[in-house]
Write an enzyme that holds these catalytic residues in place. Structure first.
Site, PDB file in Angstrom:
ATOM      1  N   THR A  43    -114.838  -9.962  29.267  1.00  0.00           N
ATOM      2  CA  THR A  43    -113.722 -10.616  29.951  1.00  0.00           C
ATOM      3  C   THR A  43    -113.674 -12.103  29.568  1.00  0.00           C
ATOM      4  O   THR A  43    -112.624 -12.723  29.583  1.00  0.00           O
ATOM      5  CB  THR A  43    -113.928 -10.507  31.485  1.00  0.00           C
ATOM      6  N   GLY A 103    -117.276 -13.353  33.907  1.00  0.00           N
ATOM      7  CA  GLY A 103    -115.915 -12.843  33.746  1.00  0.00           C
ATOM      8  C   GLY A 103    -115.790 -11.596  34.586  1.00  0.00           C
ATOM      9  O   GLY A 103    -116.479 -10.618  34.346  1.00  0.00           O
ATOM     10  N   HIS A 104    -114.974 -11.677  35.630  1.00  0.00           N
ATOM     11  CA  HIS A 104    -114.812 -10.519  36.520  1.00  0.00           C
ATOM     12  C   HIS A 104    -113.364 -10.049  36.441  1.00  0.00           C
ATOM     13  O   HIS A 104    -112.457 -10.822  36.716  1.00  0.00           O
ATOM     14  CB  HIS A 104    -115.118 -10.902  37.964  1.00  0.00           C
ATOM     15  N   ARG A 161    -133.276 -33.809  35.643  1.00  0.00           N
ATOM     16  CA  ARG A 161    -132.811 -34.896  36.526  1.00  0.00           C
ATOM     17  C   ARG A 161    -131.887 -35.881  35.812  1.00  0.00           C
ATOM     18  O   ARG A 161    -131.910 -37.071  36.072  1.00  0.00           O
ATOM     19  CB  ARG A 161    -134.022 -35.603  37.167  1.00  0.00           C
ATOM     20  N   GLY A 199    -117.907   4.120  41.713  1.00  0.00           N
ATOM     21  CA  GLY A 199    -116.630   3.768  41.079  1.00  0.00           C
ATOM     22  C   GLY A 199    -116.174   4.896  40.173  1.00  0.00           C
ATOM     23  O   GLY A 199    -116.937   5.398  39.354  1.00  0.00           O
ATOM     24  N   VAL A 200    -114.913   5.309  40.342  1.00  0.00           N
ATOM     25  CA  VAL A 200    -114.385   6.395  39.514  1.00  0.00           C
ATOM     26  C   VAL A 200    -113.143   5.965  38.723  1.00  0.00           C
ATOM     27  O   VAL A 200    -112.412   6.783  38.192  1.00  0.00           O
ATOM     28  CB  VAL A 200    -114.079   7.663  40.361  1.00  0.00           C
ATOM     29  N   GLN A 246    -123.505 -13.071  36.451  1.00  0.00           N
ATOM     30  CA  GLN A 246    -124.500 -12.517  35.531  1.00  0.00           C
ATOM     31  C   GLN A 246    -125.283 -11.379  36.214  1.00  0.00           C
ATOM     32  O   GLN A 246    -124.720 -10.671  37.011  1.00  0.00           O
ATOM     33  CB  GLN A 246    -125.446 -13.603  34.984  1.00  0.00           C
ATOM     34  N   ASP A 249    -121.578  -7.502  33.868  1.00  0.00           N
ATOM     35  CA  ASP A 249    -120.367  -6.691  33.690  1.00  0.00           C
ATOM     36  C   ASP A 249    -120.487  -5.302  34.299  1.00  0.00           C
ATOM     37  O   ASP A 249    -119.912  -4.336  33.810  1.00  0.00           O
ATOM     38  CB  ASP A 249    -120.002  -6.579  32.191  1.00  0.00           C
ATOM     39  N   LYS A 285    -119.069  -6.153  39.316  1.00  0.00           N
ATOM     40  CA  LYS A 285    -119.331  -6.908  40.560  1.00  0.00           C
ATOM     41  C   LYS A 285    -118.033  -7.374  41.196  1.00  0.00           C
ATOM     42  O   LYS A 285    -117.899  -7.383  42.417  1.00  0.00           O
ATOM     43  CB  LYS A 285    -120.227  -8.128  40.254  1.00  0.00           C
TER      44      LYS A 285
HETATM   45  P1  GDP Z   1    -118.396  -8.039  36.461  1.00  0.00           P
HETATM   46  O1  GDP Z   1    -118.632  -9.176  35.528  1.00  0.00           O
HETATM   47  O2  GDP Z   1    -119.645  -7.429  36.956  1.00  0.00           O
HETATM   48  O3  GDP Z   1    -117.458  -8.396  37.580  1.00  0.00           O
HETATM   49  O4  GDP Z   1    -117.682  -6.893  35.597  1.00  0.00           O
HETATM   50  P2  GDP Z   1    -116.497  -7.073  34.535  1.00  0.00           P
HETATM   51  O5  GDP Z   1    -115.229  -7.293  35.267  1.00  0.00           O
HETATM   52  O6  GDP Z   1    -116.867  -8.050  33.485  1.00  0.00           O
HETATM   53  O7  GDP Z   1    -116.510  -5.657  33.825  1.00  0.00           O
HETATM   54  C1  GDP Z   1    -116.325  -4.474  34.550  1.00  0.00           C
HETATM   55  C2  GDP Z   1    -115.061  -3.766  34.005  1.00  0.00           C
HETATM   56  O8  GDP Z   1    -115.051  -2.435  34.445  1.00  0.00           O
HETATM   57  C3  GDP Z   1    -113.764  -4.370  34.515  1.00  0.00           C
HETATM   58  O9  GDP Z   1    -112.801  -4.287  33.485  1.00  0.00           O
HETATM   59  C4  GDP Z   1    -113.370  -3.476  35.688  1.00  0.00           C
HETATM   60  O10 GDP Z   1    -111.959  -3.401  35.886  1.00  0.00           O
HETATM   61  C5  GDP Z   1    -113.900  -2.150  35.227  1.00  0.00           C
HETATM   62  N1  GDP Z   1    -114.366  -1.258  36.295  1.00  0.00           N
HETATM   63  C6  GDP Z   1    -115.035  -1.559  37.435  1.00  0.00           C
HETATM   64  N2  GDP Z   1    -115.384  -0.438  38.099  1.00  0.00           N
HETATM   65  C7  GDP Z   1    -114.931   0.593  37.354  1.00  0.00           C
HETATM   66  C8  GDP Z   1    -115.018   2.019  37.486  1.00  0.00           C
HETATM   67  O11 GDP Z   1    -115.586   2.572  38.437  1.00  0.00           O
HETATM   68  N3  GDP Z   1    -114.444   2.772  36.481  1.00  0.00           N
HETATM   69  C9  GDP Z   1    -113.826   2.209  35.399  1.00  0.00           C
HETATM   70  N4  GDP Z   1    -113.309   3.007  34.466  1.00  0.00           N
HETATM   71  N5  GDP Z   1    -113.738   0.872  35.254  1.00  0.00           N
HETATM   72  C10 GDP Z   1    -114.296   0.088  36.201  1.00  0.00           C
HETATM   73  P1  IMO Z   2    -120.770 -11.572  34.442  1.00  0.00           P
HETATM   74  O1  IMO Z   2    -120.853 -12.373  35.689  1.00  0.00           O
HETATM   75  C1  IMO Z   2    -122.598 -10.497  30.640  1.00  0.00           C
HETATM   76  C2  IMO Z   2    -124.891 -13.614  28.585  1.00  0.00           C
HETATM   77  C3  IMO Z   2    -124.339 -14.166  27.288  1.00  0.00           C
HETATM   78  C4  IMO Z   2    -125.638 -14.511  26.566  1.00  0.00           C
HETATM   79  C5  IMO Z   2    -126.525 -15.016  27.715  1.00  0.00           C
HETATM   80  C6  IMO Z   2    -126.557 -16.538  27.847  1.00  0.00           C
HETATM   81  O2  IMO Z   2    -119.392 -11.330  33.940  1.00  0.00           O
HETATM   82  O3  IMO Z   2    -121.584 -10.322  34.544  1.00  0.00           O
HETATM   83  P2  IMO Z   2    -124.824 -18.330  28.758  1.00  0.00           P
HETATM   84  O4  IMO Z   2    -123.436 -18.691  28.269  1.00  0.00           O
HETATM   85  O5  IMO Z   2    -124.862 -17.891  30.183  1.00  0.00           O
HETATM   86  O6  IMO Z   2    -125.827 -19.391  28.453  1.00  0.00           O
HETATM   87  O7  IMO Z   2    -125.237 -17.062  27.847  1.00  0.00           O
HETATM   88  O8  IMO Z   2    -126.000 -14.439  28.898  1.00  0.00           O
HETATM   89  N1  IMO Z   2    -123.961 -13.685  29.731  1.00  0.00           N
HETATM   90  C7  IMO Z   2    -123.332 -12.626  30.250  1.00  0.00           C
HETATM   91  N2  IMO Z   2    -123.318 -11.334  29.864  1.00  0.00           N
HETATM   92  N3  IMO Z   2    -121.939 -10.864  31.755  1.00  0.00           N
HETATM   93  C8  IMO Z   2    -121.963 -12.158  32.173  1.00  0.00           C
HETATM   94  O9  IMO Z   2    -121.426 -12.545  33.345  1.00  0.00           O
HETATM   95  C9  IMO Z   2    -122.648 -13.113  31.396  1.00  0.00           C
HETATM   96  N4  IMO Z   2    -122.867 -14.449  31.507  1.00  0.00           N
HETATM   97  C10 IMO Z   2    -123.682 -14.782  30.485  1.00  0.00           C
HETATM   98  O10 IMO Z   2    -123.594 -13.183  26.586  1.00  0.00           O
HETATM   99  O11 IMO Z   2    -126.230 -13.339  26.055  1.00  0.00           O
HETATM  100 MG    MG Z   3    -118.193  -9.728  33.570  1.00  0.00          MG
END
Ligand code: GDP
Ligand code: IMO
Ligand code: MG
Length: 428
Positions: free
Chosen positions: A298, A40-41, A142, A412-413, A223, A13, A16
């Protein structure tokens, strides 16, 4: 700049999705190489917010070819649901390519994920419950079902039978659940075949050819480094290789074709699920980060655990992944703090440790050693040039850069697509 890898440098999170979107129009292919719909992005474009789980974030850019490669585990119901949702919002998803070697998540994988977590009790990992672990376990054991198996009903039936032989014993005798019928699984999987067939191919061949033709391919990690099954905080990890090495094995593109590795890192730290987290905050500053950063998952909506920036983790990620450029996200979230502590090393049993401890138990009780940096109060969300940032914000970035061991090329701002300060061209 042919093949570029983008990975999370902390516990996920980091933003990315937004970082991938930033490169958007300059890439030809975007490849998801690990994980599944545990990711979750969130990507914010204008007043539109998109939440992607199984599809790579690059799908939001017109003309990019999205690829789900062999290292991914696919829940077909989620795949088609996400494709339909995006299409209905006007996103062109017609170019999607899916590897014939990717593995399939079935209902028994989801069931096993949930029941094993429940039986772990206090030792729970806090998985997303999407069946990720059991599907990868079957792959290594397997006993997995691959996308290509769906195109031969006989083979599919044999494989499902083989997998269920053992699983039904486990489900009924250990976990007190009902046995799963072979037909129920086979029929469900076959129901996707017609829609799936045109998307499926030898994605390793297609990607290698694209690179031969001078196309730009972005490998988007799900992740993050600290959740990697080999390099993360095992067993509190996911079940795939989320580090840059996973991009090679997870796609069939050789490591020597990957020229740049972008590490996405938050200006502070968050984690979802259980496991060690040295800089975690349990006070009002933790609430400050969660509230200001909207730190709720997300995928599962869970409140994320939050803490200060951890430099040993950033350095570790730089090494493990060979990060060439960091994207530092969410700097705006820190606005308003008088001082911002940054973890520069740990103290383990009274001894200073500068790098990630070798032993997991040491990491569990590592205490952060902080350096306090002065904060800023000006709103930075509208700033686009590094020199226009408040002096203390610039210094914060420069100190993190120094501690992390590689340049910070973008900052990122704000959540929006345009809310970014670029210092160095990520593809240049
Ligand atoms: P990912 O899983 O790495 O793609 O990240 P997530 O989407 O799960 O979580 C990142 C959150 O931060 C999202 O809600 C983005 O919209 C938000 N975000 C990303 N870059 C920035 C930033 O520079 N500033 C702020 N305030 N939010 C950001
Ligand atoms: P993104 O791509 C944050 C965490 C789960 C749990 C562990 C194992 O959005 O950054 P799983 O269901 O993969 O077997 O869970 O990994 N986890 C994440 N935490 N961001 C993610 O993806 C994650 N995907 C899995 O919360 O601790
Ligand atoms: Mg995420």
């Amino acid at each position: 700049m042919p093949a570029i890898v983008l990975i999370g440098a902390q516990w996920g999170d980091e933003g990315k999705g937004k970082a991938t979107d930033l490169l958007g129009s300059r890439i030809d292919y975007v490849v998801k190489f690990n994980g599944g719909n545990n990711a979750g992005h969130t990507v914010v474009i204008g007043d539109q917010k998109y939440a992607l789980h199984l599809l790579p974030s690059g799908i939001l850019t017109d003309g990019v070819v999205p690829v789900i490669s062999n290292g991914v585990v696919i829940d077909l119901a989620v795949l088609f649901d996400e494709l339909d949702t995006l299409s209905s919002r006007g996103v062109d998803v017609s170019r999607l390519r899916v590897s014939a070697n990717a593995h399939v998540i079935t209902s028994y994988h989801r069931t096993l994920d949930k029941v094993t977590e429940r039986f772990l009790g206090k030792r729970q990992i806090g998985t997303t419950g999407r069946g990720i672990g059991p599907t990868y376990a079957d792959k290594i054991n397997r006993l997995g079902i691959r996308i290509q198996d769906l195109f031969d009903e006989n083979i599919l039936r044999q494989k499902v039978e083989g997998a269920l032989f053992q699983k039904n014993q486990l489900l009924t005798k250990v976990y007190n659940r009902r046995a799963v019928g072979i037909d129920e699984i086979v029929d469900d999987l076959l129901s996707y075949v017609d829609r799936l067939r045109p998307m499926v191919g030898d994605t390793a061949l297609e990607l290698n050819r694209a690179l031969d033709d001078g196309k730009t391919v972005l490998f988007e990690g799900g992740q993050a480094t600290m959740l990697d099954v080999d390099h993360g905080t095992y067993p509190f990890v996911t079940s795939s290789n989320a580090t840059s090495g996973g991009a090679a094995t997870g796609s069939g593109i050789a490591p020597n074709r990957m020229e740049r590795v972008i590490g996405v890192v938050k200006a502070y730290t968050t984690r979802v699920g259980a496991g060690p987290f040295p800089t975690e905050l349990f006070d009002e500053w933790g609430d400050f980060l969660v509230d200001n950063g909207a730190e709720f998952g997300t995928t599962t909506g869970r409140r994320r655990r939050a803490g200060w920036f951890d430099a040993p983790i950033a350095r570790y990620s730089q090494r493990i992944n060979g990060v060439t450029d960091f994207v530092l996200t969410k700097l705006d979230v820190l606005t308003g703090l008088e001082k911002i502590p940054v973890c520069v090393a740990y103290e383990v049993d009274g001894v200073r440790v500068d790098e990630m401890p070798v032993s997991q138990s040491d990491f569990h009780h590592a205490k952060p050693i902080y350096e306090d940096l002065p904060g800023w109060s000006e709103d930075i969300t509208g700033i686009r040039d590094f020199d226009d940032l408040p002096k203390n914000a610039q210094d914060y970035v420069l100190r993190i850069e120094e501690l992390s061991g590689e340049r910070i090329s973008a900052i990122g701002v704000g959540p929006g697509r345009e809310a970014i300060v670029v210092r160095h061209d990520l593809l240049g």
